[in-house]
Scaffold this active site. Structure first.
Site, PDB file in Angstrom:
ATOM      1  N   GLY A 147       0.762  -1.232   0.000  1.00  0.00           N
ATOM      2  CA  GLY A 147       0.000   0.000   0.000  1.00  0.00           C
ATOM      3  C   GLY A 147       0.793   1.282   0.000  1.00  0.00           C
ATOM      4  N   THR A 148       2.054   1.237  -0.183  1.00  0.00           N
ATOM      5  CA  THR A 148       2.908   2.407  -0.034  1.00  0.00           C
ATOM      6  C   THR A 148       2.510   3.599  -0.906  1.00  0.00           C
ATOM      7  OG1 THR A 148       4.782   1.030   0.534  1.00  0.00           O
ATOM      8  CG2 THR A 148       5.297   3.178  -0.314  1.00  0.00           C
ATOM      9  N   THR A 149       2.665   4.806  -0.364  1.00  0.00           N
ATOM     10  CA  THR A 149       2.621   6.030  -1.162  1.00  0.00           C
ATOM     11  C   THR A 149       3.904   6.816  -0.904  1.00  0.00           C
ATOM     12  OG1 THR A 149       0.204   6.173  -0.966  1.00  0.00           O
ATOM     13  CG2 THR A 149       1.367   8.153  -1.684  1.00  0.00           C
ATOM     14  N   GLY A 154       2.835   4.235  -5.783  1.00  0.00           N
ATOM     15  CA  GLY A 154       2.041   3.508  -4.800  1.00  0.00           C
ATOM     16  C   GLY A 154       0.545   3.700  -4.931  1.00  0.00           C
TER      17      GLY A 154
END
EC number: 3.4.25.1
Length: 207
Positions: free
Chosen positions: A9-11, A135
């Protein structure tokens, strides 16, 4: 592909400025619908003049960061000078091209030609841009970046923009959250902002 030990889920955000680069990310690591880690490190110092962000397999990402860091150090030993950003990005691209990994990274910093940021995909594809987001929350982050980025933005100004972009992502993307990491690279080197510095900027944004 198994999602074991994987950031799903990274941003992350990277902004090129007239006096350096700014990187920002949130800290949540998710596996499917599970929040697996709330204090994930997603910004790395590669060298005094280079930093990177990661998203993807934890093992792949950590290995890639170590290899890139080792390559930059080896370049200095062999050539007696720092590696350029373009060369560092090309080395990273070659590593991923020869051994594709479940990882996406931004790499950037400052060299003799100025500030620059590159985006690298899992197969080694390399793109240079003035600002980049990766992301699951990147759609929301790009909305802020497109609205607030301008030519000749400074590191100080871009830091607030980057935090706004990550904040927008955490408010709308369920796979992003649990705090902020912010770093910059200038001619003076790499700096990771302290939590108190980030909190002060967030308070200013919210006021």
């Amino acid at each position: 592909m198994s999602n074991k030990n994987t950031f799903e889920g990274t941003t992350t955000v990277g902004i090129t400025c007239k006096d350096g680069v700014v990187f920002a990310s949130e800290r949540r690591a998710s596996m499917g619908n599970l929040v697996a880690h709330k204090v994930a490190e997603k910004i790395f110092k590669i060298d005094n003049h280079i930093a990177a962000t990661i998203a993807g397999s934890v093992a792949d990402a950590q290995t890639l960061m170590k290899v890139i860091s080792a390559e930059t150090s080896l370049y200095r030993l062999r050539n007696g000078k720092d590696i350029s950003l373009e060369a560092a990005a090309a080395v990273s691209s070659n590593i991923l091209h020869s051994s594709p990994a479940y990882v996406q990274t931004l790499i950037g910093g400052v060299d003799d030609t100025g500030a620059s940021i590159y985006s690298l995909d899992a197969a080694g594809g390399m793109i240079k841009d003035t600002f980049i987001s990766t992301g699951s929350g990147s759609t929301f982050a790009y909305g802020v970046l497109e609205d607030r980025f301008y030519e000749d933005i400074t590191v100080e100004e871009a830091t607030e923009v980057a935090i706004r972009a990550i904040k927008a992502a955490t408010e709308r993307d369920t796979f992003s959250g649990n705090g902020f990491l912010v770093a910059n690279v200038t001619k003076d080197g790499f700096k990771m902002l302290e939590k108190e510095e980030v909190d002060a900027i967030i308070e200013k944004i919210n006021s």
